[in-house]
Design a protein around this motif. Structure first.
Motif, PDB file in Angstrom:
ATOM      1  N   LEU A  90       0.844  -1.185   0.000  1.00 54.08           N
ATOM      2  CA  LEU A  90       0.000   0.000   0.000  1.00 54.08           C
ATOM      3  C   LEU A  90       0.886   1.244   0.000  1.00 54.08           C
ATOM      4  N   PRO A  91       0.366   2.374  -0.477  1.00 57.95           N
ATOM      5  CA  PRO A  91       1.116   3.627  -0.331  1.00 57.95           C
ATOM      6  C   PRO A  91       1.314   3.954   1.146  1.00 57.95           C
ATOM      7  N   MET A  92       2.388   4.648   1.465  1.00 58.74           N
ATOM      8  CA  MET A  92       2.675   4.960   2.858  1.00 58.74           C
ATOM      9  C   MET A  92       1.557   5.780   3.495  1.00 58.74           C
ATOM     10  N   ALA A  93       0.915   6.632   2.751  1.00 56.44           N
ATOM     11  CA  ALA A  93      -0.186   7.431   3.302  1.00 56.44           C
ATOM     12  C   ALA A  93      -1.303   6.535   3.831  1.00 56.44           C
ATOM     13  N   GLN A  94      -1.626   5.476   3.107  1.00 57.05           N
ATOM     14  CA  GLN A  94      -2.678   4.555   3.556  1.00 57.05           C
ATOM     15  C   GLN A  94      -2.226   3.729   4.761  1.00 57.05           C
ATOM     16  N   ILE A  95      -0.961   3.329   4.747  1.00 57.63           N
ATOM     17  CA  ILE A  95      -0.419   2.582   5.887  1.00 57.63           C
ATOM     18  C   ILE A  95      -0.521   3.413   7.158  1.00 57.63           C
ATOM     19  N   LEU A  96      -0.106   4.675   7.076  1.00 59.28           N
ATOM     20  CA  LEU A  96      -0.120   5.532   8.254  1.00 59.28           C
ATOM     21  C   LEU A  96      -1.531   5.895   8.680  1.00 59.28           C
ATOM     22  N   GLU A  97      -2.445   5.977   7.734  1.00 59.23           N
ATOM     23  CA  GLU A  97      -3.837   6.247   8.094  1.00 59.23           C
ATOM     24  C   GLU A  97      -4.389   5.103   8.948  1.00 59.23           C
ATOM     25  N   ARG A  98      -4.126   3.876   8.533  1.00 65.26           N
ATOM     26  CA  ARG A  98      -4.604   2.715   9.302  1.00 65.26           C
ATOM     27  C   ARG A  98      -3.863   2.604  10.630  1.00 65.26           C
ATOM     28  N   PHE A  99      -2.565   2.802  10.593  1.00 66.91           N
ATOM     29  CA  PHE A  99      -1.767   2.704  11.809  1.00 66.91           C
ATOM     30  C   PHE A  99      -2.164   3.794  12.806  1.00 66.91           C
ATOM     31  N   GLY A 100      -2.382   5.000  12.307  1.00 69.31           N
ATOM     32  CA  GLY A 100      -2.788   6.096  13.174  1.00 69.31           C
ATOM     33  C   GLY A 100      -4.100   5.817  13.867  1.00 69.31           C
ATOM     34  N   GLY A 101      -5.035   5.179  13.168  1.00 68.98           N
ATOM     35  CA  GLY A 101      -6.301   4.818  13.777  1.00 68.98           C
ATOM     36  C   GLY A 101      -6.134   3.796  14.880  1.00 68.98           C
ATOM     37  N   VAL A 102      -5.239   2.836  14.657  1.00 72.07           N
ATOM     38  CA  VAL A 102      -4.982   1.800  15.658  1.00 72.07           C
ATOM     39  C   VAL A 102      -4.325   2.397  16.901  1.00 72.07           C
ATOM     40  N   CYS A 103      -3.456   3.385  16.703  1.00 76.04           N
ATOM     41  CA  CYS A 103      -2.663   3.939  17.796  1.00 76.04           C
ATOM     42  C   CYS A 103      -3.388   4.965  18.649  1.00 76.04           C
ATOM     43  N   ALA A 104      -4.526   5.436  18.221  1.00 75.84           N
ATOM     44  CA  ALA A 104      -5.224   6.497  18.950  1.00 75.84           C
ATOM     45  C   ALA A 104      -5.417   6.100  20.411  1.00 75.84           C
ATOM     46  N   ASP A 105      -5.081   7.006  21.313  1.00 81.63           N
ATOM     47  CA  ASP A 105      -5.257   6.793  22.758  1.00 81.63           C
ATOM     48  C   ASP A 105      -4.523   5.558  23.257  1.00 81.63           C
ATOM     49  N   SER A 106      -3.365   5.288  22.702  1.00 83.84           N
ATOM     50  CA  SER A 106      -2.592   4.105  23.082  1.00 83.84           C
ATOM     51  C   SER A 106      -1.170   4.490  23.447  1.00 83.84           C
ATOM     52  N   ILE A 107      -0.470   3.554  24.081  1.00 80.50           N
ATOM     53  CA  ILE A 107       0.952   3.673  24.380  1.00 80.50           C
ATOM     54  C   ILE A 107       1.707   2.798  23.389  1.00 80.50           C
ATOM     55  N   LEU A 108       2.712   3.356  22.718  1.00 74.41           N
ATOM     56  CA  LEU A 108       3.511   2.559  21.799  1.00 74.41           C
ATOM     57  C   LEU A 108       4.577   1.783  22.571  1.00 74.41           C
ATOM     58  N   VAL A 109       4.894   0.587  22.087  1.00 67.99           N
ATOM     59  CA  VAL A 109       5.935  -0.244  22.684  1.00 67.99           C
ATOM     60  C   VAL A 109       6.849  -0.744  21.570  1.00 67.99           C
ATOM     61  N   PHE A 110       8.155  -0.655  21.800  1.00 68.25           N
ATOM     62  CA  PHE A 110       9.158  -1.126  20.842  1.00 68.25           C
ATOM     63  C   PHE A 110      10.193  -1.972  21.575  1.00 68.25           C
ATOM     64  N   HIS A 111      10.957  -2.735  20.806  1.00 67.33           N
ATOM     65  CA  HIS A 111      12.204  -3.287  21.319  1.00 67.33           C
ATOM     66  C   HIS A 111      13.320  -2.613  20.535  1.00 67.33           C
ATOM     67  N   ASN A 112      14.101  -1.802  21.237  1.00 67.61           N
ATOM     68  CA  ASN A 112      15.109  -0.939  20.623  1.00 67.61           C
ATOM     69  C   ASN A 112      14.418   0.159  19.821  1.00 67.61           C
ATOM     70  N   SER A 113      13.786   1.063  20.544  1.00 73.63           N
ATOM     71  CA  SER A 113      12.949   2.091  19.921  1.00 73.63           C
ATOM     72  C   SER A 113      13.741   3.094  19.107  1.00 73.63           C
TER      73      SER A 113
END
Length: 214
Positions: free
Chosen positions: A94-117
């Motif tokens: 998918l284009p990056m704009a669509q990826i970020l649109e979906r990801f942004g919706g998932v992340c709303a009101d959430s805490i991000l977690v990474f390993h080696n952020s």
């Protein structure tokens, strides 16, 4: 930084905008992993973005996602590590704009977690800035949590002691060697829950305890 420090800030501000004093179990977490063409965010690109959701101490696989970036200009040697080919990007990406649109919706009101952020957030911040997408303000790093824990124990920290596999092994989690972004996000989610439960001793400690713990 301690819980009392957060309480003092909350008292001075009159509110707790990020819920730092709320129990960590009351928050929603989105565990993130990226596949990249290289390590330099100025030169290299995001190949895919994967996430796994944690709610009420439970991993919600039905809310997970793994999206490929159709617009990668040059994979170079990176398929050796992540196995994603140019053909697959064209078929499934998918284009990056669509990826970020979906990801942004998932992340709303959430805490991000990474390993080696450090690595992933530099790439995420760049593409989000390009597409004017706002990321959550609070993020946790399972590598840093483990690094602080080992340091406070007085342990010698070897070069490879903070890899995802090495960190998981100290909590008795199953061996994990995949370089697929979704399976790595799942492995990080499991590690995060193990760390959080050890830090909290299964008590409703505040989110700030995870931010400052080790």
């Amino acid at each position: 930084m301690t819980y009392s420090w957060w309480q003092q800030v909350k008292s001075q501000l009159g509110f707790d905008p990020h819920g730092l004093s709320q129990p960590w179990t009351s928050h929603r977490y989105v565990v993130v992993d990226l596949e990249l063409t290289g390590l330099n965010p100025r030169e290299h690109e995001v190949v895919s973005l994967a996430w796994v959701v944690i709610e009420q101490q439970s991993i919600k696989l039905s809310q997970s996602g793994h999206l490929l970036h159709q617009g990668v200009s040059e994979l170079a040697q990176s398929p050796i590590y992540h196995g994603i080919t140019a053909e697959r990007l064209q078929l499934e990406g998918l284009p990056m704009a669509q990826i970020l649109e979906r990801f942004g919706g998932v992340c709303a009101d959430s805490i991000l977690v990474f390993h080696n952020s450090l690595l992933d957030t530099r790439f995420l911040q760049r593409v989000c800035k390009e597409h004017k997408v706002q990321l959550p303000r609070i993020a946790l790093d399972t590598l840093k949590i483990e690094q602080r824990r080992l340091a406070r124990q007085g342990s010698d920290i070897a070069f490879d002691a903070l890899s995802l596999e090495a960190c998981r092994s100290r909590y008795g989690l199953m061996s994990h060697t995949s370089h697929d972004a979704l399976s790595d996000a799942l492995a990080t989610a499991e590690l995060f829950l193990a760390q959080a439960n050890q830090i909290s001793k299964r008590e409703p400690v505040p989110l700030s305890a995870l931010i400052t713990a080790g």
